[in-house]
Design a protein around this motif. Structure first.
Motif, mmCIF file in Angstrom:
data_model
loop_
_atom_site.group_PDB
_atom_site.id
_atom_site.type_symbol
_atom_site.label_atom_id
_atom_site.label_comp_id
_atom_site.label_asym_id
_atom_site.label_seq_id
_atom_site.Cartn_x
_atom_site.Cartn_y
_atom_site.Cartn_z
ATOM 1 N N UNK A 1 15.497 -48.473 -4.993
ATOM 2 C CA UNK A 1 15.955 -49.625 -4.222
ATOM 3 C C UNK A 1 15.681 -49.388 -2.756
ATOM 4 N N UNK A 2 15.718 -50.450 -1.994
ATOM 5 C CA UNK A 2 15.436 -50.339 -0.568
ATOM 6 C C UNK A 2 16.705 -49.962 0.169
ATOM 7 N N UNK A 3 16.587 -49.004 1.074
ATOM 8 C CA UNK A 3 17.688 -48.692 1.958
ATOM 9 C C UNK A 3 17.787 -49.777 3.023
ATOM 10 N N UNK A 4 18.924 -49.808 3.662
ATOM 11 C CA UNK A 4 19.086 -50.754 4.761
ATOM 12 C C UNK A 4 17.975 -50.533 5.767
ATOM 13 N N UNK A 5 17.457 -51.609 6.296
ATOM 14 C CA UNK A 5 16.283 -51.521 7.167
ATOM 15 C C UNK A 5 16.593 -50.711 8.407
ATOM 16 N N UNK A 6 15.768 -49.704 8.637
ATOM 17 C CA UNK A 6 15.851 -48.906 9.852
ATOM 18 C C UNK A 6 14.447 -48.805 10.401
ATOM 19 N N UNK A 7 14.211 -49.127 11.652
ATOM 20 C CA UNK A 7 12.857 -49.119 12.187
ATOM 21 C C UNK A 7 12.227 -47.744 12.086
ATOM 22 N N UNK B 1 13.708 -42.508 13.655
ATOM 23 C CA UNK B 1 13.002 -42.371 12.388
ATOM 24 C C UNK B 1 13.628 -43.283 11.346
ATOM 25 N N UNK B 2 12.833 -43.597 10.332
ATOM 26 C CA UNK B 2 13.306 -44.438 9.250
ATOM 27 C C UNK B 2 13.606 -43.647 8.001
ATOM 28 N N UNK B 3 13.497 -44.318 6.844
ATOM 29 C CA UNK B 3 13.933 -43.732 5.582
ATOM 30 C C UNK B 3 12.792 -43.241 4.712
ATOM 31 N N UNK B 4 11.548 -43.524 5.105
ATOM 32 C CA UNK B 4 10.419 -43.216 4.230
ATOM 33 C C UNK B 4 10.254 -41.727 3.983
ATOM 34 N N UNK C 1 19.649 -43.229 -1.725
ATOM 35 C CA UNK C 1 19.688 -41.860 -1.215
ATOM 36 C C UNK C 1 19.631 -40.851 -2.362
ATOM 37 N N UNK C 2 20.273 -41.165 -3.478
ATOM 38 C CA UNK C 2 20.234 -40.257 -4.615
ATOM 39 C C UNK C 2 18.832 -40.158 -5.204
ATOM 40 N N UNK C 3 18.100 -41.271 -5.220
ATOM 41 C CA UNK C 3 16.721 -41.230 -5.689
ATOM 42 C C UNK C 3 15.873 -40.359 -4.767
ATOM 43 N N UNK D 1 16.619 -39.222 14.609
ATOM 44 C CA UNK D 1 15.874 -38.392 13.676
ATOM 45 C C UNK D 1 16.447 -38.552 12.287
ATOM 46 N N UNK D 2 16.276 -37.541 11.464
ATOM 47 C CA UNK D 2 16.887 -37.511 10.142
ATOM 48 C C UNK D 2 17.642 -36.199 9.999
ATOM 49 N N UNK D 3 18.694 -36.220 9.163
ATOM 50 C CA UNK D 3 19.471 -35.016 8.947
ATOM 51 C C UNK D 3 19.795 -34.836 7.479
#
Length: 215
Positions: free
Chosen positions: A34-40, A193-196, A88-90, A160-162
């Protein structure tokens, strides 16, 4: 086989079937993402991202051992207000499986996802793995996602991402155990950063935490 739980919830359901394959098959549920909430997925400047890893307690010796056989049991343990849990689990499942496929952390691995890292689930998963193992590893995924801190202007944006992991290592038959946490972050000032990249992010966090190739 004793195994201390990694912060289990207050109530636990009876042990569920641990869906997974044994050594070198690295089983994980292949779910439609599924798509995560849009983050640029942008950078606000040409700034270079930096990576940091913090152990608690610190320092830690490597968990990986290239000649060992391991059972690795993992479970998401999100905060109560966590958004986009399924996605996130995927991402976590993909990144964890990829790490144990390519890192050479152990000679062979049975990887299993359980509802929680309480003793009944962990012991059931280890039993159903059907192999003699040298190491049992529990991974609790507490954080996986983008972070952004906003100042009074765009120039003060830091993101960033953590990834936050709680890790427990158990070595039978002498009941030798250790537990520690890892906070991994990639980013810096002027970066959003985004979720990709989340599967790659948790893969990188595991490499920093378990330290393959250092023994």
């Amino acid at each position: 086989m004793p195994f201390s739980a990694i912060a289990p919830p207050a109530e636990a359901s009876p042990p569920a079937d641990a869906r997974g394959q044994a050594s070198r098959t690295y089983t994980h549920s292949i779910l439609k993402r599924p798509m995560l909430a849009a983050v640029p997925l942008i950078a606000l400047c040409g700034c270079a991202a930096t990576t940091s890893t913090h152990f608690t307690p610190s320092p830690q010796q490597p968990v990986c051992h290239v000649s060992s056989t391991a059972v690795v049991v993992w479970s998401p343990q999100w905060r109560a207000d966590q958004k986009d849990v399924q996605a996130r689990e995927v991402a976590a499942s993909e990144g964890i499986a990829r790490f144990f496929q390519v890192s050479g952390c152990f000679a062979s691995v049975s990887l299993r996802r359980v509802p929680q890292l309480s003793a009944p689930y962990v012991e059931s998963a280890a039993s159903e793995a059907g192999l003699r193992y040298d190491t049992l590893v529990g991974l609790a995924v507490r954080e996986l996602g983008p972070v952004v801190k906003l100042g009074s202007s765009a120039a003060l944006v830091e993101g960033g991402t953590e990834v936050v992991l709680d890790i427990q290592e158990y070595k039978p038959p002498n009941e030798k155990r250790r537990s520690f946490s890892v906070h991994w972050r990639n980013g810096g000032p002027g970066i959003i950063k985004g979720v990709a990249t989340l599967p790659q992010d948790i893969e990188a966090a595991l490499a920093a935490a378990l330290q393959p190739g250092l023994r």
